[in-house]
Design a protein around this motif. Structure first.
Motif, PDB file in Angstrom:
ATOM      1  N   GLY A  68      10.910   2.459   8.517  1.00 42.71           N
ATOM      2  CA  GLY A  68      10.207   2.064   9.728  1.00 42.71           C
ATOM      3  C   GLY A  68       9.543   0.714   9.594  1.00 42.71           C
ATOM      4  N   GLY A  69       8.942   0.291  10.702  1.00 45.11           N
ATOM      5  CA  GLY A  69       8.251  -0.989  10.712  1.00 45.11           C
ATOM      6  C   GLY A  69       7.320  -1.113  11.895  1.00 45.11           C
ATOM      7  N   LEU A  70       6.459  -2.124  11.832  1.00 46.01           N
ATOM      8  CA  LEU A  70       5.477  -2.404  12.877  1.00 46.01           C
ATOM      9  C   LEU A  70       5.386  -3.915  13.052  1.00 46.01           C
ATOM     10  CD1 LEU A  70       2.980  -1.584  14.714  1.00 46.01           C
ATOM     11  CD2 LEU A  70       1.593  -1.873  12.656  1.00 46.01           C
ATOM     12  N   LEU A  71       5.360  -4.373  14.298  1.00 45.88           N
ATOM     13  CA  LEU A  71       5.195  -5.795  14.589  1.00 45.88           C
ATOM     14  C   LEU A  71       4.108  -5.952  15.639  1.00 45.88           C
ATOM     15  CD1 LEU A  71       6.114  -8.764  14.370  1.00 45.88           C
ATOM     16  CD2 LEU A  71       7.744  -8.282  16.219  1.00 45.88           C
TER      17      LEU A  71
ATOM     18  N   GLY B 246       0.797  -1.218   0.000  1.00 43.83           N
ATOM     19  CA  GLY B 246       0.000   0.000   0.000  1.00 43.83           C
ATOM     20  C   GLY B 246       0.830   1.268   0.000  1.00 43.83           C
ATOM     21  N   PHE B 247       0.101   2.375   0.007  1.00 46.59           N
ATOM     22  CA  PHE B 247       0.663   3.720  -0.042  1.00 46.59           C
ATOM     23  C   PHE B 247       0.050   4.538   1.080  1.00 46.59           C
ATOM     24  CE2 PHE B 247      -0.327   8.090  -1.346  1.00 46.59           C
ATOM     25  CZ  PHE B 247       0.946   8.596  -1.579  1.00 46.59           C
ATOM     26  N   ARG B 248       0.882   5.314   1.791  1.00 45.26           N
ATOM     27  CA  ARG B 248       0.409   6.142   2.898  1.00 45.26           C
ATOM     28  C   ARG B 248       0.976   7.554   2.749  1.00 45.26           C
ATOM     29  NH1 ARG B 248       2.636   3.446   7.112  1.00 45.26           N
ATOM     30  NH2 ARG B 248       0.901   1.994   7.083  1.00 45.26           N
ATOM     31  N   PHE B 249       0.196   8.554   3.157  1.00 46.64           N
ATOM     32  CA  PHE B 249       0.685   9.934   3.100  1.00 46.64           C
ATOM     33  C   PHE B 249       0.279  10.682   4.359  1.00 46.64           C
ATOM     34  CE2 PHE B 249      -3.670  10.602   1.811  1.00 46.64           C
ATOM     35  CZ  PHE B 249      -3.986  11.864   2.309  1.00 46.64           C
TER      36      PHE B 249
ATOM     37  N   LEU C  30       6.654  -3.305   6.984  1.00 45.58           N
ATOM     38  CA  LEU C  30       7.865  -2.543   6.715  1.00 45.58           C
ATOM     39  C   LEU C  30       7.523  -1.426   5.751  1.00 45.58           C
ATOM     40  CD1 LEU C  30      10.464  -5.429   6.220  1.00 45.58           C
ATOM     41  CD2 LEU C  30      10.140  -4.013   8.259  1.00 45.58           C
ATOM     42  N   HIS C  31       8.072  -0.224   5.976  1.00 47.81           N
ATOM     43  CA  HIS C  31       7.771   0.874   5.063  1.00 47.81           C
ATOM     44  C   HIS C  31       9.015   1.718   4.786  1.00 47.81           C
ATOM     45  CE1 HIS C  31       6.799   2.915   9.028  1.00 47.81           C
ATOM     46  NE2 HIS C  31       7.640   3.790   8.490  1.00 47.81           N
ATOM     47  N   ILE C  32       8.987   2.366   3.635  1.00 44.36           N
ATOM     48  CA  ILE C  32      10.044   3.283   3.227  1.00 44.36           C
ATOM     49  C   ILE C  32       9.373   4.465   2.539  1.00 44.36           C
ATOM     50  CG2 ILE C  32      10.384   2.064   1.032  1.00 44.36           C
ATOM     51  CD1 ILE C  32      13.340   2.886   1.191  1.00 44.36           C
ATOM     52  N   GLY C  33       9.929   5.656   2.716  1.00 44.43           N
ATOM     53  CA  GLY C  33       9.288   6.829   2.112  1.00 44.43           C
ATOM     54  C   GLY C  33      10.198   8.030   2.136  1.00 44.43           C
TER      55      GLY C  33
ATOM     56  N   ILE D  79       5.344  10.777   2.255  1.00 49.99           N
ATOM     57  CA  ILE D  79       4.726   9.677   1.516  1.00 49.99           C
ATOM     58  C   ILE D  79       5.509   8.413   1.851  1.00 49.99           C
ATOM     59  CG2 ILE D  79       3.779  11.066  -0.359  1.00 49.99           C
ATOM     60  CD1 ILE D  79       6.188  10.250  -2.058  1.00 49.99           C
ATOM     61  N   ARG D  80       4.803   7.287   1.959  1.00 47.11           N
ATOM     62  CA  ARG D  80       5.453   6.020   2.296  1.00 47.11           C
ATOM     63  C   ARG D  80       4.823   4.888   1.496  1.00 47.11           C
ATOM     64  NH1 ARG D  80       5.898   6.465   8.958  1.00 47.11           N
ATOM     65  NH2 ARG D  80       5.495   8.703   9.059  1.00 47.11           N
ATOM     66  N   ILE D  81       5.626   3.925   1.110  1.00 45.08           N
ATOM     67  CA  ILE D  81       5.172   2.677   0.522  1.00 45.08           C
ATOM     68  C   ILE D  81       5.416   1.585   1.546  1.00 45.08           C
ATOM     69  CG2 ILE D  81       5.514   0.997  -1.333  1.00 45.08           C
ATOM     70  CD1 ILE D  81       6.483   3.310  -3.084  1.00 45.08           C
ATOM     71  N   TYR D  82       4.432   0.712   1.748  1.00 40.86           N
ATOM     72  CA  TYR D  82       4.586  -0.305   2.775  1.00 40.86           C
ATOM     73  C   TYR D  82       4.117  -1.671   2.290  1.00 40.86           C
ATOM     74  CZ  TYR D  82      -0.455   0.270   3.644  1.00 40.86           C
ATOM     75  OH  TYR D  82      -1.819   0.328   3.501  1.00 40.86           O
ATOM     76  N   GLY D  83       4.608  -2.690   2.961  1.00 38.67           N
ATOM     77  CA  GLY D  83       4.152  -4.056   2.756  1.00 38.67           C
ATOM     78  C   GLY D  83       3.789  -4.672   4.088  1.00 38.67           C
ATOM     79  N   ARG D  84       2.687  -5.424   4.112  1.00 43.08           N
ATOM     80  CA  ARG D  84       2.238  -6.083   5.340  1.00 43.08           C
ATOM     81  C   ARG D  84       2.061  -7.580   5.088  1.00 43.08           C
ATOM     82  NH1 ARG D  84      -2.472  -1.952   6.428  1.00 43.08           N
ATOM     83  NH2 ARG D  84      -1.405  -0.306   7.588  1.00 43.08           N
TER      84      ARG D  84
END
Length: 251
Positions: A178-181, A114-117, A165-168, A147-152
């Motif tokens: 960054g990341g989330l667990l 996905g994409f986040r802003f 995990l995301h990068i932007g 802006i960030r692109i992420y994968g879950r």
């Protein structure tokens, strides 16, 4: 435990260690798209620098609030839009508002990209008094536009765990990582850990003083359902705003 900070102007790390408490609530809106859209409201309280810091003996208190709409699916397109608010009380007092949205595609119930802003809606201006020098300094802040692109991916028993995990980048060319667990512990309890690191462009003046990083750990209770329940369409899509999602920009 909660940890957030940035390098200070004397090139020494000025971190903030403390505690957080929060609540996040989602509910279906029956009259909107045949009940396929949910509403989201959440709050987070942070207490940091309980014994002061190298700048002041004052503790730092933050209040975050998130309000918005979202839609969850098993396959296909899902997303949402929220407004985040931050009240930060320390050497200064700031009130920041940002718009945060995301749009993603689920290839399956466990794989998603996905994409986040984030977009700043309100700046804050105040005067900070530095006790060590008894000097007043003008402080102008806004939320960093990113802006960030992420994968879950979901994992574990009944797909109750989640890793992201995301990068932007920021509007001025900085880099975000960054990341989330989220990992179930027992029944309705789970462990949530997140990390964010922002570094400005290397050509930015005093780039070291504009770095931002955040590490957060929390025990999460989800009353009425198992932690990480996959097919709970009313579960909030967004995490409540935090120092990992509302990143300050100083002028």
């Amino acid at each position: 435990n909660f940890l957030s900070g940035a390098d200070s102007d004397d090139d020494q790390v000025e971190g903030i260690l403390g505690f957080q408490q929060g609540i996040n609530f989602g509910n279906r809106i029956p009259s909107l798209l045949a009940g396929q859209v949910g509403s989201h409201v959440g709050m987070r309280f942070v207490q940091g620098s309980l014994n002061g810091s190298g700048l002041t003996d004052k503790e730092r208190n933050q209040f975050f609030a998130t309000l918005g709409l979202f839609r969850r699916v098993d396959y296909g397109v899902q997303g949402g839009l929220v407004v985040d608010y931050l009240r930060d009380q320390w050497l200064y007092e700031s009130n920041l508002v940002q718009l945060r949205g995301e749009l993603s595609f689920l290839f399956s119930p466990i794989h998603e990209i996905g994409f986040r802003f984030t977009d700043s809606l309100r700046e804050s201006t105040d005067t900070a008094l530095l006790p060590a020098s008894a000097t007043s300094v003008a402080v102008r802040m806004s939320a960093l536009e990113t802006i960030r692109i992420y994968g879950r991916r979901r994992f574990g028993t009944n797909c109750g765990g989640l890793v992201e995990l995301h990068i932007g980048s920021s509007q001025d060319g900085g880099t975000l990582l960054g990341g989330l667990l989220q990992n179930p512990l027992s029944g309705q309890l789970g462990l949530e850990t997140s990390a964010t690191f922002f570094t400005p462009k290397s050509s930015t003046q005093e780039a070291f003083s504009r770095e931002v990083w955040n590490l957060s750990m929390a025990i999460v209770w989800t009353p009425g359902r198992l932690f990480g329940s996959q097919r709970d369409y009313d579960r909030p899509l967004f995490e409540v705003a935090s120092n990992g999602s509302v990143l300050p920009k100083h002028y």
